[in-house]
Design an enzyme around this catalytic site. Sequence first.
Site, PDB file in Angstrom:
ATOM      1  N   GLU A  16       0.873  -1.170   0.000  1.00  0.00           N
ATOM      2  CA  GLU A  16       0.000   0.000   0.000  1.00  0.00           C
ATOM      3  C   GLU A  16       0.909   1.217   0.000  1.00  0.00           C
ATOM      4  O   GLU A  16       1.445   1.609   1.048  1.00  0.00           O
ATOM      5  CB  GLU A  16      -0.897  -0.021   1.239  1.00  0.00           C
TER       6      GLU A  16
ATOM      7  N   CYS B  33      -2.471   9.220   2.663  1.00  0.00           N
ATOM      8  CA  CYS B  33      -2.014   8.648   1.390  1.00  0.00           C
ATOM      9  C   CYS B  33      -2.995   8.898   0.251  1.00  0.00           C
ATOM     10  O   CYS B  33      -2.603   8.927  -0.910  1.00  0.00           O
ATOM     11  CB  CYS B  33      -1.746   7.155   1.540  1.00  0.00           C
TER      12      CYS B  33
END
EC number: 1.2.1.3
Lengths: 468, 453
Positions: free
Chosen positions: B210, B244
């Site tokens: 990720e 993010c």
Amino acid sequence: NPYAGLVSHLRASWLSGKTRPMEYRMAQLEALGRFLDDKKQEILEATELDMGKPSFEAFFSEILLCKNELNVTLNNLSHWMKDEHVDKNLVMQLDSAFIRKDPYGVVLIIAPWNYPIHLFLVPLIGAIAAGNCAIIKPSEISKNTERLVAESLSCYLDNDCFAVVTGGVPETTRLLENKFDYIFFTGSSPVGQIVMTAAAKHLTPVTLELGGKNPCYVSDTCDVTNVARRVAWGRFFNAGQTCIAPDYLLCTIEMQEKLMPALREAITEFFGPSPRESPDFGRIVSDKQFQRLRGLLCSGRVAIGGQTDEAERYIAPTVLADVLPSDPAMQEEIFGPILPIVVVANMDEAIDFINARPRPLAVYAFSCDSKIVNQVLERTSSGGFCGNDTLMHLTLTSLPFGGIGNSGLGKYHGKFTFDTFSHHRGCLHRNMGLETLNTPRYPPYTQQKLGLLMTTFEVKRRGTCTLL
Amino acid sequence: MEKMQQIVGRARAAFKSGRSRPLEFRIQQLKALERMVQEKEKEILAALKADLNKNGPNAYSHEILGVLRELALTMEKLPSWAAPHPVKKDLLTMRDKAYIGYEPLGVVLVIGAWNYPFVLVMQPLIGAIAAGNAVVVKPSEVSENTARLVAELLPQYLDKDLYVVVTGGVPETTELLTQRFDHILYTGNSAVGRIVMAAAAKHLTPVTLELGGKSPCYIDKDCDLAVACRRITWGKYMNCGQTCIAPDYILCDPSIQSKVVENIKATLKEFYGEDVKSSPDYERIVNQRHFKRVKSLLEGQKIAYGGETDEASCFIAPTILTDVSPESKVMEEEIFGPMLPIVTVKSVEEAIEFINLREKPLALYVFSNKKQLIRRVIAETSSGGMTANDVIMHSVVPDLPFGGVGHSGMGAYHGKHSFETFSHRRACLIKDLRWEVLNKLRYPPGSMEMMHL
């Protein structure tokens, strides 16, 4: 970088968007079908030259199974391509939440020599179906098939989007320097590591279809004749050069004794009294593999077969009895027509034996007692499992085909191939209105707003919240 | 500090004992985790405040709420997720049992990040436990209070041998990565993602990465600008931009650029008041190193709003940059800070081309009243995930897979996708030892006529 030009050409085609419409993908897939139909004879001939592959086997694995995959894909593509809508909570009832299947871009498929058409074509079907461009790298070891693929595939597929690259280790190494959006590799575990390490440099996702020693447990309660046939079929298909072939047998000493004549009979039934003359028994692909296999024959004692002929790269269908875990045949994946039998005291010992070793691509168990089959299934771990037969789980396109641990990562066949070559993109299309519903999430943060948020997110179990 | 080999070895032995496999055990562990989150809420919020200056309701809604929801969902659905899935059979297998069995992988490694330090270890942990694995958790050392708390709490609530926390920085993580795991889920940046995948390759360990990237946000001329800008402001400046999936930069027509700035300015005042520095709801940059990095992105830029910094408190004001050049530093790397560059483009075609020239981002955003335009942006770009007419929200839909593509990552998790990520889907075919006559079709001596049946 000798392949940079090719890769960037494919990437440009990819960016043009031409592989995305369903009609385009169907047309390319249909062309693949025509390749299989038109070149059937050439495929049978090439694979016979490469490893003495019997026509029957070649038709089954290289044509029939491939056409199955093609048809399943053509029949279902529009359904697979559709956005998958998912459940929404209270606040999102007017929104649209779905999973979009995006192609990755330019993918690389590296195929091995043992089923040289099948093992590039079935992944390619999924890659095309998912809307990608692809570079195919067939194995240089099955050189007749390699030549056939390199020469003819371009007559069927769009050359701007699909290309074949030939060569050996140096060429593959250079090819792997390029950035791909997905790499699909079928081959050995050591090379799998090399491929994944190269992929890591570009953060390229991979599927690795590797191998291992697939154990085959035969319990004392079983129909010996049928077991012998099914095991012999799986072991000697393609002269043993099959990633999911039963690699070795585990059974009691009594069962070993019962199995031997049954195995002998099955082999004779399949290949006649002299398998070397049977058109239905293959040959070893190369001198190197032949030498390696011959070296394994000094394990246990040769109970059936054992004959070899170097000129023909022929190794007779062979069964080795009383093989020890320390014998050469038990140190590596056999990948040849040699079946070692390792004697165990009982099922528990067989399971412990299997679990002490790296996880294989397949585990097989034979028993008339379904409880025994289930025990072996539940207490071991492997890519796939087949009870009371060998190889057959590969032929069902609705089952995922792949390894675990040293035998690989990822899976394919049927829809799983399409999914492998698609990026599953989470999409939420919201309404611009109803802005008041969003107020609880905005600063200034307050306990009251938090309470509202908790309601809308439907947290079922409320704990003691010290804030409220 | 015990050697990594021993820690991982103990987890593996615990896994081999088989006790993490029964569903009852897994649910019991998940219930214990739920109790931990409820009983230690105060401590968790205090750690988040110390690490990122997040205040109570903020930290609760961004970290604890999500975890509780994931726990509730997982405990409810686990029996159905873990059940064998029968598959469609064909002519040759009609009489057989054919299904996909969900099995644990073994020992999984979860490496967390510092920006949402609690949820980013907890959410993967929940999925890994649900799938029946042993788990080694390595929280980020940058968010040291949360790391220390997780290391203290987990052994108080969970099976000590199956679920282990390892703390430390780069040397410890490097040593940990030499061990064999059966899956690694890493959250962080692309550079370290490469290192993790290369280490995983040595053991042929599957990975979920990720990562990040520059998540673009295209604002069409035809949209409710006030609403769009409010939503964008929320997603951009939460956690001081250290998210993010924050909208990294804006693409819009030059004619609406100043209106966008005005709307964001107004929203910022609404959210944080006149003096943002004294708002209890505005966070800080996590440390000096990142402060310096984000501050340097201001160099040579046209600051339309904000730009104030205070090194001592790692404060950077919510900032908007206009007429940003695509070649400038702020457009090269993921910002991960409260700086919002606006790059002007003349059309949606130009925006799509701009986006596609760059690495695939983790998230992509588009605001428009025109459904057709939105559909086009989705169809002609790629990204980990995306939201139209809002930001961030695709990540809270439990059934959507959350993950990246290309440089923004590989694999996905959340909800059912976590369970599947941490499971091995084993193909199972159980045949009968009788009915041999059907098999004769495939045995040699072969015949082409047989094939046509």
